[in-house]
Design a protein around this motif. Structure first.
Motif, PDB file in Angstrom:
ATOM      1  N   ALA A 112       0.912  -1.198  -0.126  1.00  0.00           N
ATOM      2  CA  ALA A 112      -0.093  -0.099   0.132  1.00  0.00           C
ATOM      3  C   ALA A 112       0.859   1.456   0.181  1.00  0.00           C
ATOM      4  O   ALA A 112       0.538   2.017  -0.873  1.00  0.00           O
ATOM      5  CB  ALA A 112      -1.142  -0.099   1.159  1.00  0.00           C
ATOM      6  N   ALA A 113       1.845   1.249   0.782  1.00  0.00           N
ATOM      7  CA  ALA A 113       2.874   2.360   0.805  1.00  0.00           C
ATOM      8  C   ALA A 113       3.519   2.639  -0.777  1.00  0.00           C
ATOM      9  O   ALA A 113       3.584   3.657  -0.988  1.00  0.00           O
ATOM     10  CB  ALA A 113       3.730   2.214   1.983  1.00  0.00           C
ATOM     11  N   LYS A 114       4.045   1.300  -1.036  1.00  0.00           N
ATOM     12  CA  LYS A 114       4.498   1.509  -2.493  1.00  0.00           C
ATOM     13  C   LYS A 114       3.705   1.870  -3.560  1.00  0.00           C
ATOM     14  O   LYS A 114       4.072   2.755  -4.726  1.00  0.00           O
ATOM     15  CB  LYS A 114       5.014  -0.088  -2.641  1.00  0.00           C
ATOM     16  N   ALA A 115       2.413   1.854  -3.279  1.00  0.00           N
ATOM     17  CA  ALA A 115       1.532   2.267  -4.318  1.00  0.00           C
ATOM     18  C   ALA A 115       0.796   3.652  -4.132  1.00  0.00           C
ATOM     19  O   ALA A 115       0.272   4.356  -4.835  1.00  0.00           O
ATOM     20  CB  ALA A 115      -0.128   1.385  -4.266  1.00  0.00           C
ATOM     21  N   GLY A 116       1.793   4.275  -3.031  1.00  0.00           N
ATOM     22  CA  GLY A 116       1.364   5.756  -2.681  1.00  0.00           C
ATOM     23  C   GLY A 116       0.674   6.297  -1.641  1.00  0.00           C
ATOM     24  O   GLY A 116       0.444   7.367  -1.222  1.00  0.00           O
ATOM     25  N   SER A 117       0.241   5.213  -0.995  1.00  0.00           N
ATOM     26  CA  SER A 117      -0.718   5.665   0.302  1.00  0.00           C
ATOM     27  C   SER A 117       0.114   6.246   1.238  1.00  0.00           C
ATOM     28  O   SER A 117       1.412   5.772   1.635  1.00  0.00           O
ATOM     29  CB  SER A 117      -1.549   4.529   0.771  1.00  0.00           C
ATOM     30  N   LYS A 118      -0.401   7.341   1.823  1.00  0.00           N
ATOM     31  CA  LYS A 118       0.154   8.018   2.957  1.00  0.00           C
ATOM     32  C   LYS A 118      -1.014   8.409   4.028  1.00  0.00           C
ATOM     33  O   LYS A 118      -0.934   9.287   4.709  1.00  0.00           O
ATOM     34  CB  LYS A 118       0.880   9.296   2.825  1.00  0.00           C
ATOM     35  N   SER A 119      -1.880   7.545   3.917  1.00  0.00           N
ATOM     36  CA  SER A 119      -3.166   7.900   4.864  1.00  0.00           C
ATOM     37  C   SER A 119      -3.003   7.538   6.426  1.00  0.00           C
ATOM     38  O   SER A 119      -2.206   6.736   6.564  1.00  0.00           O
ATOM     39  CB  SER A 119      -4.299   7.069   4.389  1.00  0.00           C
ATOM     40  N   GLU A 120      -3.816   8.134   7.187  1.00  0.00           N
ATOM     41  CA  GLU A 120      -3.951   7.937   8.308  1.00  0.00           C
ATOM     42  C   GLU A 120      -4.010   6.530   8.664  1.00  0.00           C
ATOM     43  O   GLU A 120      -3.512   5.789   9.676  1.00  0.00           O
ATOM     44  CB  GLU A 120      -4.853   8.903   9.178  1.00  0.00           C
ATOM     45  N   GLU A 121      -4.988   5.755   8.051  1.00  0.00           N
ATOM     46  CA  GLU A 121      -5.448   4.320   8.155  1.00  0.00           C
ATOM     47  C   GLU A 121      -4.280   3.655   7.982  1.00  0.00           C
ATOM     48  O   GLU A 121      -3.944   2.499   8.755  1.00  0.00           O
ATOM     49  CB  GLU A 121      -6.478   3.953   7.253  1.00  0.00           C
ATOM     50  N   LEU A 122      -3.334   3.872   7.037  1.00  0.00           N
ATOM     51  CA  LEU A 122      -2.028   3.015   6.862  1.00  0.00           C
ATOM     52  C   LEU A 122      -1.220   3.086   8.009  1.00  0.00           C
ATOM     53  O   LEU A 122      -0.710   2.389   8.487  1.00  0.00           O
ATOM     54  CB  LEU A 122      -1.445   3.428   5.506  1.00  0.00           C
ATOM     55  N   ASN A 123      -1.035   4.360   8.600  1.00  0.00           N
ATOM     56  CA  ASN A 123      -0.081   4.648   9.608  1.00  0.00           C
ATOM     57  C   ASN A 123      -0.594   3.795  11.042  1.00  0.00           C
ATOM     58  O   ASN A 123       0.056   3.111  11.451  1.00  0.00           O
ATOM     59  CB  ASN A 123       0.017   6.183  10.002  1.00  0.00           C
ATOM     60  N   ASN A 124      -2.029   3.973  11.212  1.00  0.00           N
ATOM     61  CA  ASN A 124      -2.377   3.157  12.384  1.00  0.00           C
ATOM     62  C   ASN A 124      -2.230   1.650  12.075  1.00  0.00           C
ATOM     63  O   ASN A 124      -1.971   0.904  13.236  1.00  0.00           O
ATOM     64  CB  ASN A 124      -3.847   3.893  12.264  1.00  0.00           C
ATOM     65  N   ASN A 125      -2.593   1.349  10.810  1.00  0.00           N
ATOM     66  CA  ASN A 125      -2.324  -0.213  10.561  1.00  0.00           C
ATOM     67  C   ASN A 125      -0.976  -0.738  10.720  1.00  0.00           C
ATOM     68  O   ASN A 125      -1.074  -1.997  11.302  1.00  0.00           O
ATOM     69  CB  ASN A 125      -2.889  -0.537   9.391  1.00  0.00           C
ATOM     70  N   TYR A 126      -0.159   0.009  10.313  1.00  0.00           N
ATOM     71  CA  TYR A 126       1.254  -0.318  10.565  1.00  0.00           C
ATOM     72  C   TYR A 126       1.486  -0.580  12.154  1.00  0.00           C
ATOM     73  O   TYR A 126       2.066  -1.440  12.477  1.00  0.00           O
ATOM     74  CB  TYR A 126       2.344   0.575  10.169  1.00  0.00           C
ATOM     75  N   ALA A 127       1.293   0.305  12.669  1.00  0.00           N
ATOM     76  CA  ALA A 127       1.191   0.365  14.396  1.00  0.00           C
ATOM     77  C   ALA A 127       0.544  -0.938  14.856  1.00  0.00           C
ATOM     78  O   ALA A 127       1.264  -1.884  15.748  1.00  0.00           O
ATOM     79  CB  ALA A 127       0.749   1.719  15.054  1.00  0.00           C
ATOM     80  N   LEU A 128      -0.676  -1.238  14.470  1.00  0.00           N
ATOM     81  CA  LEU A 128      -1.356  -2.493  15.045  1.00  0.00           C
ATOM     82  C   LEU A 128      -0.756  -3.551  14.589  1.00  0.00           C
ATOM     83  O   LEU A 128      -0.793  -4.587  15.596  1.00  0.00           O
ATOM     84  CB  LEU A 128      -2.909  -2.208  14.867  1.00  0.00           C
ATOM     85  N   VAL A 129      -0.435  -3.912  13.406  1.00  0.00           N
ATOM     86  CA  VAL A 129       0.246  -5.017  12.955  1.00  0.00           C
ATOM     87  C   VAL A 129       1.614  -5.456  13.803  1.00  0.00           C
ATOM     88  O   VAL A 129       1.577  -6.566  14.208  1.00  0.00           O
ATOM     89  CB  VAL A 129       0.354  -4.988  11.337  1.00  0.00           C
ATOM     90  N   TYR A 130       2.422  -4.393  13.551  1.00  0.00           N
ATOM     91  CA  TYR A 130       3.692  -4.417  14.717  1.00  0.00           C
ATOM     92  C   TYR A 130       3.290  -5.068  15.959  1.00  0.00           C
ATOM     93  O   TYR A 130       3.952  -5.711  16.651  1.00  0.00           O
ATOM     94  CB  TYR A 130       4.574  -3.305  14.608  1.00  0.00           C
ATOM     95  N   LEU A 131       2.208  -4.302  16.689  1.00  0.00           N
ATOM     96  CA  LEU A 131       1.846  -4.825  18.014  1.00  0.00           C
ATOM     97  C   LEU A 131       1.485  -6.257  18.016  1.00  0.00           C
ATOM     98  O   LEU A 131       1.850  -7.017  18.937  1.00  0.00           O
ATOM     99  CB  LEU A 131       0.768  -3.821  18.557  1.00  0.00           C
ATOM    100  N   ALA A 132       0.566  -6.590  16.998  1.00  0.00           N
ATOM    101  CA  ALA A 132      -0.002  -7.940  17.034  1.00  0.00           C
ATOM    102  C   ALA A 132       1.294  -8.940  16.809  1.00  0.00           C
ATOM    103  O   ALA A 132       1.442 -10.246  17.334  1.00  0.00           O
ATOM    104  CB  ALA A 132      -0.686  -8.226  15.864  1.00  0.00           C
TER     105      ALA A 132
END
Length: 574
Positions: free
Chosen positions: A443-463
């Protein structure tokens, strides 16, 4: 805090059975040394299992010639992990251990920490004891059975020397238990539930508007043949015909009569009505073969069209003209003030006003898209690529059964960042965090810089237990994500402020606030919620309610039976 064993009891029995001379006197007072482990039940926190062990050795107890090695070992199914060994030695022992005074009481505390492994969910923390004396059977450090004091036989020592299940079993038998079980409730935090999807732009009905102008001469409602046969008019006709065989398309053709805003308002109102009628007749003739019903209406002076045309023009002082329009609402006042702008009025008469003397043909086409069932059928037939990216994002949102396939198709076919982000959520809910992380990277490579992407990165790393990496993203995340990051590190007081539902209940149980946890679960009938209700009831001492809740949880998710069999929080049910 609970006393798990008396170290002197272990030492005394060992001396009695092993004839280790320097321990004989120490063994006569088994209650002299106390050892306490905190917490009583081990707790998983941020990928670590930690405990604090404190021993109190009274004055005039420790033999000046004695040496003892004490090693904390965490035993679990199929393995064992040893902590740091503590060497205690009397004042006359020449070594590098901790010297125990013969005349003063000593308090010895050690922090023990182990890296978590899933196999440790059912575990015991024990102390292994090795003794050494200058004379007797223990001239070298020798492992003894801390429960019976017996020195291991040569055969037993040979078994212990191997790093296999038999060695673990014998060592465990020799160790003195100081803590039983591991509370892994922190591991049950549901990070995926907080992941945010990116929205789609799907509409089941898409509307397209096609227009064409029938232009009249000044003060005339007579339409010339040339005006009725322009390229724009013919293009509208072609558009109408292109949708006639589309059973998903509904067309609505309307004729709007206008007059340019130069001249008496009453005259222009009548003129616009006449133009709407003459325009209607022309359009009815133009589209006679389509079978469409065509309506018409008069709209008087076209001030909106005038404003748009001026704004799009290169007329000198057009800003001044637009200012006049904003200052006056009366048609007469507007016309008067604009005519006073002699320097530009001639340009208006040439470039703007003629195009407003018109009947506008408007065709509104509503195209109804595929039904959800049709989309699912295409996906199940392996034809997902026939759907648009918005259709794929939509069906993934409303139909969980095809979500992964739909989002994979949307991501790979259209390289859509939203699809990759939403695919990460699906994979995270499956427990496939490596796959979820890869999807977020895409998603990041496809150009996303959304708030959702940032939050989801944090949550996946937490998991994944990568709390340090998660912290990088959590800094810019929303309050819920930051609260979950705090919970992952055991800061439940901070976490409880911004969590609701199931995750709030997990945190509240960890804090010991069982009533609040029950309230947080209200309305949640999921298997995981029932399981947590069983834990809460067991902690409250209500085994009847705990059994009922656990039965409900297992009925919804049979895999929870295996989890319950090892869960220390449900030990009372076993």
């Amino acid at each position: 805090m609970k006393k798990f064993f008396m170290m002197t009891a272990v030492v005394a029995v060992a001396l009695t059975l092993s004839s280790c001379d320097c321990f004989k006197k120490m063994a006569k007072n088994p209650e002299a040394v106390q050892v306490v482990c905190t917490p009583e039940v081990l707790v998983l926190n941020n990928g670590k299992i930690a405990a604090d062990v404190t021993a109190t050795i009274p004055a005039a107890y420790f033999n000046k010639k004695a040496a003892i090695k004490v090693t904390p070992v965490l035993f679990f199914e199929g393995g064992a992990v040893a902590g740091e060994t503590l060497l205690l030695q009397g004042e006359k022992v020449a070594s590098n251990g901790m010297v125990v005074s013969a005349n003063e009481t000593m308090n010895i505390s050690r922090h023990i920490e182990f890296d978590y492994q899933p196999a440790m969910d059912a575990c015991e923390l024990k102390l292994l004891v090795e003794v050494k004396c200058k004379s007797g059977k223990c001239k070298e450090f020798t492992l003894v059975n801390a429960n019976t004091g017996a020195v291991l036989t040569e055969e037993q020592l040979a078994v212990v020397a191997n790093n296999d299940e038999a060695a673990y079993a014998l060592k465990s038998e020799c160790g003195r238990q100081i803590a039983v079980g591991l509370n892994v409730l922190q591991k049950d935090i549901d990070y995926a539930v907080a992941m945010a999807p990116e929205v789609n732009n799907y509409k089941n009905v898409n509307t397209t508007v096609v227009t064409a102008d029938l232009v009249y001469k000044i003060n005339s409602s007579v339409l010339s043949k040339k005006a009725a046969n322009t390229e724009e008019v013919n293009a509208l006709k072609a558009s109408v015909e292109s949708y006639l065989n589309n059973d998903r398309a509904a067309q609505s053709v309307y004729v709007k009569g206008y007059a340019s805003p130069d001249g008496p308002e009453k005259f222009n109102d009548k003129l616009s009505d006449k133009r709407s009628q003459s325009g209607l007749k022309a359009v009815q003739k133009l589209l006679a073969d389509t079978g469409l019903n065509i309506d018409a209406a008069a709209y008087g002076e076209d001030w909106e069209g005038f404003k748009a045309a001026v704004a799009a023009s290169d007329i000198k002082d057009k800003d001044l003209i637009l200012q006049v329009l904003s200052m006056y609402s009366s048609s007469a006042e507007r016309e008067k003030e604009i005519k006073n702008l002699a320097s530009v009025f001639s340009d208006l008469k040439t470039d703007v006003l003629p195009q407003l003397r018109r009947a506008q043909i408007v065709n509104t086409i509503d195209v109804t898209g595929k039904t959800d069932a049709e989309m699912v059928a295409l996906i199940n037939a392996g034809r997902a690529s026939e759907l648009s990216v918005e259709e794929l994002l939509h069906i993934a949102e409303v139909n969980a059964e095809v979500a992964e396939v739909a989002l994979t198709a949307a991501a790979t076919t259209y390289n859509d960042a939203r699809a990759y982000n939403n695919l990460a959520i699906v994979l995270a809910n499956q427990g496939n965090y490596d796959g979820a992380l890869k999807a977020l990277d895409n998603a990041a490579k496809a150009g996303s810089k959304s708030e959702e992407l940032n939050n989801n990165y944090a949550l996946v790393y937490l998991a994944m237990g990568e709390t340090n990496k998660a912290a990088v993203y959590a800094q810019g995340a929303n309050a819920e994500v930051q609260a979950l990051a705090a919970a992952a590190q055991g800061d439940y007081a901070t976490a409880s402020k911004n969590l609701e539902g199931y995750n709030a209940a997990i945190v509240q149980v960890q804090e010991g606030n069982l009533v609040a946890a029950q309230n947080s679960l209200a309305g949640d009938e999921s298997a995981k919620a029932d399981y947590l209700r069983a834990v809460i009831a067991a902690k409250e001492g209500n085994n009847t309610a705990a059994k009922a809740a656990l039965q409900s949880a297992v009925a919804k998710d049979p895999a929870l039976a295996k989890k319950a069999a090892k869960d220390i929080n449900l030990a009372s049910l076993r």
